[in-house]
Design a protein around this motif. Structure first.
Motif, mmCIF file in Angstrom:
data_model
loop_
_atom_site.group_PDB
_atom_site.id
_atom_site.type_symbol
_atom_site.label_atom_id
_atom_site.label_comp_id
_atom_site.label_asym_id
_atom_site.label_seq_id
_atom_site.Cartn_x
_atom_site.Cartn_y
_atom_site.Cartn_z
ATOM 1 N N SER A 165 -4.444 4.017 -5.419
ATOM 2 C CA SER A 165 -4.816 2.917 -6.325
ATOM 3 C C SER A 165 -4.537 1.556 -5.684
ATOM 4 N N ASP A 166 -3.515 1.455 -4.828
ATOM 5 C CA ASP A 166 -3.238 0.208 -4.111
ATOM 6 C C ASP A 166 -4.358 -0.092 -3.108
ATOM 7 N N ALA A 167 -4.848 0.950 -2.449
ATOM 8 C CA ALA A 167 -5.946 0.786 -1.499
ATOM 9 C C ALA A 167 -7.212 0.328 -2.222
ATOM 10 N N ILE A 168 -7.452 0.863 -3.404
ATOM 11 C CA ILE A 168 -8.629 0.477 -4.186
ATOM 12 C C ILE A 168 -8.536 -0.988 -4.607
ATOM 13 N N MET A 169 -7.356 -1.407 -5.050
ATOM 14 C CA MET A 169 -7.174 -2.813 -5.437
ATOM 15 C C MET A 169 -7.404 -3.746 -4.259
ATOM 16 N N ALA A 170 -6.886 -3.407 -3.088
ATOM 17 C CA ALA A 170 -7.068 -4.237 -1.902
ATOM 18 C C ALA A 170 -8.541 -4.311 -1.529
ATOM 19 N N ARG A 171 -9.227 -3.182 -1.567
ATOM 20 C CA ARG A 171 -10.658 -3.147 -1.242
ATOM 21 C C ARG A 171 -11.460 -4.016 -2.204
ATOM 22 N N GLN A 172 -11.196 -3.888 -3.510
ATOM 23 C CA GLN A 172 -11.926 -4.671 -4.504
ATOM 24 C C GLN A 172 -11.674 -6.170 -4.340
ATOM 25 N N ARG A 173 -10.428 -6.523 -4.125
ATOM 26 C CA ARG A 173 -10.105 -7.945 -3.970
ATOM 27 C C ARG A 173 -10.689 -8.501 -2.676
ATOM 28 N N GLY A 174 -10.687 -7.711 -1.609
ATOM 29 C CA GLY A 174 -11.306 -8.130 -0.356
ATOM 30 C C GLY A 174 -12.785 -8.400 -0.533
ATOM 31 N N ARG A 175 -13.472 -7.551 -1.283
ATOM 32 C CA ARG A 175 -14.898 -7.755 -1.562
ATOM 33 C C ARG A 175 -15.113 -9.030 -2.367
ATOM 34 N N ILE A 205 0.852 -1.189 0.000
ATOM 35 C CA ILE A 205 0.000 0.000 0.000
ATOM 36 C C ILE A 205 0.888 1.238 0.000
ATOM 37 N N TRP A 206 1.035 1.838 -1.195
ATOM 38 C CA TRP A 206 1.835 3.041 -1.323
ATOM 39 C C TRP A 206 1.021 4.234 -1.799
ATOM 40 N N VAL A 234 -7.823 -10.198 7.622
ATOM 41 C CA VAL A 234 -7.046 -9.120 7.015
ATOM 42 C C VAL A 234 -5.980 -8.710 8.008
ATOM 43 N N ARG A 235 -4.734 -8.656 7.532
ATOM 44 C CA ARG A 235 -3.619 -8.181 8.360
ATOM 45 C C ARG A 235 -2.998 -6.974 7.692
ATOM 46 N N LEU A 236 -2.847 -5.927 8.472
ATOM 47 C CA LEU A 236 -2.234 -4.698 7.996
ATOM 48 C C LEU A 236 -0.925 -4.509 8.743
ATOM 49 N N PHE A 237 0.119 -4.205 8.013
ATOM 50 C CA PHE A 237 1.436 -3.976 8.599
ATOM 51 C C PHE A 237 1.843 -2.537 8.303
ATOM 52 N N ASP A 238 1.925 -1.722 9.336
ATOM 53 C CA ASP A 238 2.381 -0.336 9.231
ATOM 54 C C ASP A 238 3.876 -0.351 9.509
ATOM 55 N N HIS A 239 4.685 0.056 8.556
ATOM 56 C CA HIS A 239 6.131 -0.036 8.689
ATOM 57 C C HIS A 239 6.752 1.069 9.540
ATOM 58 N N PHE A 240 5.931 1.965 10.072
ATOM 59 C CA PHE A 240 6.429 3.027 10.942
ATOM 60 C C PHE A 240 6.819 2.415 12.283
ATOM 61 N N THR A 241 8.041 2.694 12.751
ATOM 62 C CA THR A 241 8.527 2.053 13.979
ATOM 63 C C THR A 241 8.336 2.896 15.233
ATOM 64 N N VAL A 288 -1.747 5.071 3.279
ATOM 65 C CA VAL A 288 -1.434 6.011 2.197
ATOM 66 C C VAL A 288 -1.185 7.402 2.758
ATOM 67 N N SER A 289 -1.914 7.768 3.794
ATOM 68 C CA SER A 289 -1.833 9.130 4.321
ATOM 69 C C SER A 289 -0.626 9.372 5.224
ATOM 70 N N ILE A 290 0.112 8.335 5.573
ATOM 71 C CA ILE A 290 1.284 8.508 6.429
ATOM 72 C C ILE A 290 2.552 8.242 5.629
ATOM 73 N N SER A 291 3.658 8.773 6.086
ATOM 74 C CA SER A 291 4.888 8.708 5.295
ATOM 75 C C SER A 291 5.482 7.303 5.191
ATOM 76 N N ALA A 292 5.517 6.537 6.255
ATOM 77 C CA ALA A 292 6.028 5.167 6.192
ATOM 78 C C ALA A 292 4.878 4.272 5.758
ATOM 79 N N LYS A 293 4.997 3.684 4.605
ATOM 80 C CA LYS A 293 3.907 2.887 4.053
ATOM 81 C C LYS A 293 3.868 1.517 4.708
ATOM 82 N N GLY A 294 3.125 0.605 4.110
ATOM 83 C CA GLY A 294 3.013 -0.723 4.680
ATOM 84 C C GLY A 294 2.457 -1.694 3.667
ATOM 85 N N HIS A 295 1.985 -2.810 4.172
ATOM 86 C CA HIS A 295 1.349 -3.781 3.294
ATOM 87 C C HIS A 295 0.192 -4.455 4.014
#
Length: 132
Positions: free
Chosen positions: A10-20, A6-7, A74-81, A48-55
């Motif tokens: 458009s990445d968020a949209i793809m994840a949302r569509q595939r999740g549905r 998730i950068w 669903v697992r979200l990984f925020d790479h901000f430490t 998307v709204s924060i500087s350190a992205k994730g997956h």
């Protein structure tokens, strides 16, 4: 299991569509499909709204090993430490299971699960007033 980096929006949209799509294939109602898609979208947009992205990883799950899929995880990984920047109060009513863990060296991981709930079953016939 599917993974989405998730950068950007458009990445968020793809994840949302595939999740549905996954939720629909498992057998979730239209309302639950919408709730799952909304939750995925909101979490992805926070990355998307924060500087350190994730997956994000999305996968079908079952209650018992060997059973067909009866839920979605669903697992979200925020790479901000630094300290966790994601607040989950809004998600508690939308999910069946919610877990947040934070590690100063790895960042934040949020996991949520939603299960297909069997429709209400009524064994006796239902009569209108006066038809008993």
């Amino acid at each position: 299991m599917e993974m989405f980096h998730i950068w950007e929006t458009s990445d968020a949209i793809m994840a949302r569509q595939r999740g549905r799509e996954i939720a629909k294939a498992i057998g979730f109602s239209l309302v639950d499909q919408t709730i799952i898609a909304y939750t995925i979208s909101e979490l992805a947009q926070k990355l998307v709204s924060i500087s350190a992205k994730g997956h994000m990883m999305i996968r079908p799950v079952s209650l018992c090993k060997g059973d067909p899929a009866s839920g979605i995880e669903v697992r979200l990984f925020d790479h901000f430490t630094g300290p966790s920047r994601i607040h989950l109060q809004w998600m508690k009513e939308l999910t069946d299971s919610l877990e947040l863990s934070h590690d100063q060296s790895r960042g934040t991981m949020i996991t949520f699960q939603k299960w297909v709930h069997a429709p209400l079953r009524v064994d006796s016939p239902i009569y209108a007033a006066g038809e008993e």
